[in-house]
Design a protein around this motif. Sequence first.
Motif, PDB file in Angstrom:
ATOM      1  N   ASN A   1       0.589  -1.332  -0.231  1.00 38.78           N
ATOM      2  CA  ASN A   1       0.182  -0.058  -0.060  1.00 38.78           C
ATOM      3  C   ASN A   1       0.947   0.905  -0.125  1.00 38.78           C
ATOM      4  O   ASN A   1       0.439   2.259  -0.527  1.00 38.78           O
ATOM      5  N   SER A   2       2.110   1.252   0.897  1.00 40.33           N
ATOM      6  CA  SER A   2       2.505   2.230   0.206  1.00 40.33           C
ATOM      7  C   SER A   2       3.468   2.577  -0.380  1.00 40.33           C
ATOM      8  O   SER A   2       3.938   3.971  -1.669  1.00 40.33           O
ATOM      9  N   LEU A   3       3.855   1.229  -1.400  1.00 44.95           N
ATOM     10  CA  LEU A   3       4.863   1.700  -2.301  1.00 44.95           C
ATOM     11  C   LEU A   3       3.818   1.002  -3.558  1.00 44.95           C
ATOM     12  O   LEU A   3       5.036   2.133  -4.834  1.00 44.95           O
ATOM     13  N   ASN A   4       2.846   0.565  -3.894  1.00 43.81           N
ATOM     14  CA  ASN A   4       2.467   0.390  -5.154  1.00 43.81           C
ATOM     15  C   ASN A   4       3.008   0.564  -6.259  1.00 43.81           C
ATOM     16  O   ASN A   4       2.569   0.957  -7.550  1.00 43.81           O
ATOM     17  N   HIS A   5       3.446  -0.926  -6.508  1.00 42.77           N
ATOM     18  CA  HIS A   5       3.889  -1.227  -7.337  1.00 42.77           C
ATOM     19  C   HIS A   5       2.737  -2.622  -8.317  1.00 42.77           C
ATOM     20  O   HIS A   5       1.943  -2.557  -7.959  1.00 42.77           O
ATOM     21  N   VAL A   6       3.433  -2.438  -9.196  1.00 44.22           N
ATOM     22  CA  VAL A   6       2.911  -3.506 -10.120  1.00 44.22           C
ATOM     23  C   VAL A   6       3.301  -4.351 -11.050  1.00 44.22           C
ATOM     24  O   VAL A   6       4.042  -5.166 -10.516  1.00 44.22           O
ATOM     25  N   GLY A   7       2.383  -5.430 -10.079  1.00 46.21           N
ATOM     26  CA  GLY A   7       2.989  -7.082 -10.461  1.00 46.21           C
ATOM     27  C   GLY A   7       3.801  -7.778  -9.553  1.00 46.21           C
ATOM     28  O   GLY A   7       3.213  -6.791  -8.340  1.00 46.21           O
ATOM     29  N   ASN A   8       4.297  -8.385  -9.478  1.00 46.89           N
ATOM     30  CA  ASN A   8       5.392  -9.119  -8.497  1.00 46.89           C
ATOM     31  C   ASN A   8       6.391  -8.335  -8.255  1.00 46.89           C
ATOM     32  O   ASN A   8       6.923  -7.389  -8.074  1.00 46.89           O
ATOM     33  N   LEU A   9       6.542  -8.176  -6.367  1.00 46.07           N
ATOM     34  CA  LEU A   9       7.864  -7.694  -5.447  1.00 46.07           C
ATOM     35  C   LEU A   9       8.467  -9.041  -5.218  1.00 46.07           C
ATOM     36  O   LEU A   9       7.367  -9.153  -4.218  1.00 46.07           O
ATOM     37  N   ASP A  10       9.426  -9.187  -5.246  1.00 48.02           N
ATOM     38  CA  ASP A  10      10.627 -10.076  -4.403  1.00 48.02           C
ATOM     39  C   ASP A  10      11.065  -9.558  -3.893  1.00 48.02           C
ATOM     40  O   ASP A  10      11.687  -8.547  -3.602  1.00 48.02           O
ATOM     41  N   VAL A  11      10.483 -10.312  -2.381  1.00 52.79           N
ATOM     42  CA  VAL A  11      10.954  -9.508  -1.276  1.00 52.79           C
ATOM     43  C   VAL A  11      11.632 -10.701  -0.645  1.00 52.79           C
ATOM     44  O   VAL A  11      11.421 -11.805   0.035  1.00 52.79           O
ATOM     45  N   ASP A  12      13.326 -10.416  -0.195  1.00 56.22           N
ATOM     46  CA  ASP A  12      14.322 -11.265   1.089  1.00 56.22           C
ATOM     47  C   ASP A  12      13.879 -10.673   2.545  1.00 56.22           C
ATOM     48  O   ASP A  12      14.240  -9.098   2.973  1.00 56.22           O
ATOM     49  N   CYS A  13      13.733 -11.608   2.929  1.00 53.29           N
ATOM     50  CA  CYS A  13      14.043 -11.044   4.083  1.00 53.29           C
ATOM     51  C   CYS A  13      14.172 -12.239   5.877  1.00 53.29           C
ATOM     52  O   CYS A  13      14.471 -13.532   5.017  1.00 53.29           O
ATOM     53  N   PHE A  14      14.038 -11.792   6.838  1.00 53.03           N
ATOM     54  CA  PHE A  14      14.611 -12.873   8.164  1.00 53.03           C
ATOM     55  C   PHE A  14      13.388 -12.844   8.950  1.00 53.03           C
ATOM     56  O   PHE A  14      12.842 -11.763   9.412  1.00 53.03           O
ATOM     57  N   VAL A  15      13.480 -14.357  10.169  1.00 52.98           N
ATOM     58  CA  VAL A  15      12.251 -14.017  11.163  1.00 52.98           C
ATOM     59  C   VAL A  15      13.313 -14.059  12.473  1.00 52.98           C
ATOM     60  O   VAL A  15      13.714 -15.583  12.382  1.00 52.98           O
ATOM     61  N   THR A  16      13.724 -13.507  12.373  1.00 53.47           N
ATOM     62  CA  THR A  16      14.877 -14.141  14.744  1.00 53.47           C
ATOM     63  C   THR A  16      14.124 -14.756  15.130  1.00 53.47           C
ATOM     64  O   THR A  16      12.775 -14.829  15.398  1.00 53.47           O
ATOM     65  N   ASP A  17      14.808 -14.473  16.252  1.00 55.23           N
ATOM     66  CA  ASP A  17      14.505 -15.638  17.545  1.00 55.23           C
ATOM     67  C   ASP A  17      13.244 -14.888  18.296  1.00 55.23           C
ATOM     68  O   ASP A  17      12.447 -16.202  18.481  1.00 55.23           O
ATOM     69  N   LYS A  18      13.297 -13.722  18.276  1.00 58.47           N
ATOM     70  CA  LYS A  18      12.387 -13.036  18.719  1.00 58.47           C
ATOM     71  C   LYS A  18      10.532 -12.838  17.984  1.00 58.47           C
ATOM     72  O   LYS A  18       9.957 -12.064  17.935  1.00 58.47           O
ATOM     73  N   ASN A  19      10.887 -13.966  16.782  1.00 57.11           N
ATOM     74  CA  ASN A  19       9.718 -13.912  16.280  1.00 57.11           C
ATOM     75  C   ASN A  19       9.335 -12.223  15.185  1.00 57.11           C
ATOM     76  O   ASN A  19       8.583 -11.816  14.582  1.00 57.11           O
ATOM     77  N   GLU A  20      10.533 -11.487  14.719  1.00 55.33           N
ATOM     78  CA  GLU A  20      10.740 -10.138  14.079  1.00 55.33           C
ATOM     79  C   GLU A  20      10.581 -10.436  12.610  1.00 55.33           C
ATOM     80  O   GLU A  20      11.757 -11.369  12.386  1.00 55.33           O
ATOM     81  N   ILE A  21      10.009  -9.331  12.070  1.00 47.75           N
ATOM     82  CA  ILE A  21      10.819  -9.860  11.017  1.00 47.75           C
ATOM     83  C   ILE A  21      11.615  -9.029  10.250  1.00 47.75           C
ATOM     84  O   ILE A  21      11.028  -7.880  10.543  1.00 47.75           O
TER      85      ILE A  21
END
Length: 339
Positions: free
Chosen positions: A257-277
């Motif tokens: 909703n903030s980026l308003n990209h068109v089509g697919n957005l490929d995102v890399d992320c981590f989930v920490t031991d504290k369950n933070e993304i």
Amino acid sequence: MNILLTSVGRRTYMVEYFRQALHGEGLVFASNSILTYSLQQADKHVITPPIYDKQYIEFLLNFCISNEIKIIISLFDIDLPILSKNKTTFERNGITVIVSDEKVIKICNDKWLTYTFLKSIGVNCPQTYISIPDVKQYLKNGSIHFPLFIKPRWGMSSMSIYKVDNMEELNMLYKKIHHEIFNSYLSYESEQDEGSCVLIQETIQGQEYGLDILNDLEGKYVTTIAKQKLAMRAGETDIAEIVDNTNFIDFAQKISNSLNHVGNLDVDCFVTDKNEIVILEMNCRFGGQYPFSHIAGTNFPAQIITWIKGGKTNPDFLQATVGIKGCKDLKPVILQNEY
């Protein structure tokens, strides 16, 4: 409906996915600046001038007109800003380029802007710096600690990314990356801020995940497919497993909703031991992790084609079976002779 996939590289699977999605109602063309096996797997293909060549857009436009191509989709980060900037040129000739606005692509391609964007919308990301003196000061006062990661600001495919464990390595590898940047195609974008073209980031501990965040052609959020990355090779996901997307929905929608990209957005992320993304980076295109979504039942190419035809969002195209695990294959092939 003929479709052109530009900068197709080695993404044979994307050629196959779009061909299947067309159901024989059009051809899949592919272009690239050098010959690849994937290029030859399209219905028709062409070798283009380099992306930064002054003749690149004119060449693509003439090729599309000659072959009655109505849709262009790029598979390479560097291609995106060039196509976005010239989108209206293609539209005047009845050709739709499925690409986000220039400002969106700039945020995704520039890892410093990615960092500042994510911070501005309240999404967790690694603490990031573009100044060696700042890093040394924060190390001195204990705000950050080794090991750190150092990488090109406008980088891709894990090019020139190094882990540094001490000040000596930081100084040496900073100079090394700077040299590597300006001896590669990364130099084109890096030239706009030569003194700040290298990033230093804190190390994030946790499990790595990949997301496909799909927006419609108007930039409105549609769905998120999540997968746990089990192995990486040359900067791309090599083995992955589809997981429940529940924990990722809220922040994926916030980004969408903030980026308003068109089509697919490929995102890399981590989930920490504290369950933070924690978001590592974003690519405003189909990424190397999309095939794992596709083999689990997702069909973004078919959905995009449906939208282009004026159809509605089809829930059948947006599902992925949790627990499906996949891996990529690598095999030698013989290239056909060019005529």
